[in-house]
Design a protein around this motif. Sequence first.
Motif, short mmCIF file in Angstrom:
data_model
loop_
_atom_site.label_atom_id
_atom_site.label_comp_id
_atom_site.label_asym_id
_atom_site.label_seq_id
_atom_site.Cartn_x
_atom_site.Cartn_y
_atom_site.Cartn_z
N UNK A 140 110.08 18.25 79.65
CA UNK A 140 109.49 16.97 80.04
C UNK A 140 108.10 17.23 80.59
N UNK A 141 107.06 16.74 79.90
CA UNK A 141 105.70 17.00 80.37
C UNK A 141 105.43 16.32 81.72
N UNK A 142 104.54 16.88 82.51
CA UNK A 142 104.26 16.34 83.84
C UNK A 142 103.91 14.86 83.86
N UNK A 143 103.25 14.37 82.82
CA UNK A 143 102.87 12.96 82.79
C UNK A 143 104.06 12.03 82.51
N UNK A 144 105.22 12.61 82.18
CA UNK A 144 106.44 11.82 81.93
C UNK A 144 107.46 12.00 83.05
N UNK A 145 107.00 12.46 84.21
CA UNK A 145 107.88 12.58 85.36
C UNK A 145 107.11 12.26 86.64
N UNK A 146 107.89 11.93 87.66
CA UNK A 146 107.33 11.72 88.99
C UNK A 146 108.07 12.69 89.89
N UNK A 147 107.33 13.59 90.52
CA UNK A 147 107.96 14.70 91.22
C UNK A 147 108.69 15.52 90.19
N UNK A 163 102.84 -4.18 103.97
CA UNK A 163 101.85 -5.22 104.20
C UNK A 163 100.47 -4.69 103.79
N UNK A 164 99.89 -5.33 102.77
CA UNK A 164 98.53 -5.00 102.37
C UNK A 164 98.37 -3.78 101.48
N UNK A 165 99.43 -3.30 100.85
CA UNK A 165 99.31 -2.11 100.00
C UNK A 165 99.08 -2.43 98.53
N UNK A 166 99.54 -3.56 98.04
CA UNK A 166 99.38 -3.95 96.64
C UNK A 166 99.82 -2.85 95.68
N UNK A 167 101.05 -2.40 95.84
CA UNK A 167 101.59 -1.31 95.04
C UNK A 167 102.14 -1.79 93.70
N UNK A 168 102.00 -0.96 92.70
CA UNK A 168 102.74 -1.13 91.45
C UNK A 168 104.04 -0.33 91.61
N UNK A 169 104.98 -0.51 90.70
CA UNK A 169 106.22 0.27 90.76
C UNK A 169 105.93 1.76 90.59
N UNK A 170 105.04 2.10 89.68
CA UNK A 170 104.67 3.52 89.49
C UNK A 170 104.01 4.06 90.75
N UNK A 171 103.10 3.31 91.33
CA UNK A 171 102.44 3.74 92.56
C UNK A 171 103.43 3.95 93.69
N UNK A 172 104.40 3.04 93.82
CA UNK A 172 105.42 3.20 94.85
C UNK A 172 106.28 4.42 94.57
N UNK A 173 106.69 4.61 93.31
CA UNK A 173 107.51 5.77 92.94
C UNK A 173 106.77 7.08 93.23
N UNK A 174 105.48 7.11 92.97
CA UNK A 174 104.69 8.31 93.26
C UNK A 174 104.65 8.59 94.75
N UNK A 175 104.54 7.54 95.56
CA UNK A 175 104.54 7.73 97.02
C UNK A 175 105.92 8.18 97.52
N UNK A 176 106.98 7.67 96.91
CA UNK A 176 108.34 8.00 97.33
C UNK A 176 108.75 9.39 96.85
N UNK A 177 108.52 9.69 95.57
CA UNK A 177 109.08 10.89 94.95
C UNK A 177 108.05 11.97 94.60
N UNK A 178 106.79 11.62 94.64
CA UNK A 178 105.75 12.56 94.23
C UNK A 178 105.38 13.58 95.28
#
Length: 160
Positions: A74-81, A29-44
């Motif tokens: 795989x360069x860091x910018x092409x991975x999450x965690x 509720x109220x986070x306005x996440x993108x898929x990348x943003x969510x993936x970074x929170x989950x796996x980063x």
Amino acid sequence: MTPTAQTFPDSERALAGAQFADRYVLTTDGLALTAIGAAERVLGRTPRWVGRLMLLRNLAVRPFGLKTGPEPDVPPERRIGIFPLISQAPGRVVLGLDDLHLDFRILVEVNDLGAGRQEVAASTIVKTHNLLGRTYLAIIKPFHRIIVPAMLAQVLIKEG
């Protein structure tokens, strides 16, 4: 809110020949996440206890030649965690890798529910290649069912 388990609707489309798939979902509720943003929170980021389990896992599988960390090419910018980014589309990120014992994909999806609420889902799809892959999957499944909801719950933790 605690993540809830759901049936993954179409594992064959996500990874041809998959033998295992699961999906965990929570509502924000109220986070306005993108898929990348969510993936970074989950796996980063990783809870300390999960990091310790991963260290034990890496020690146990190293003699079998399984991957134990980020892909060096795989360069860091092409991975999450530690997970390579395979594809991204609005509302969906696909990560994963292929190894000699199994291939897996992690899907992080964000669906807007309206009124500032979003559904965030983390799905895991696995295709085993051999006895080692099937044995590995059987051993890690109980841990996976604890780790994935804990990782997904990090979506709700404020950064900083």
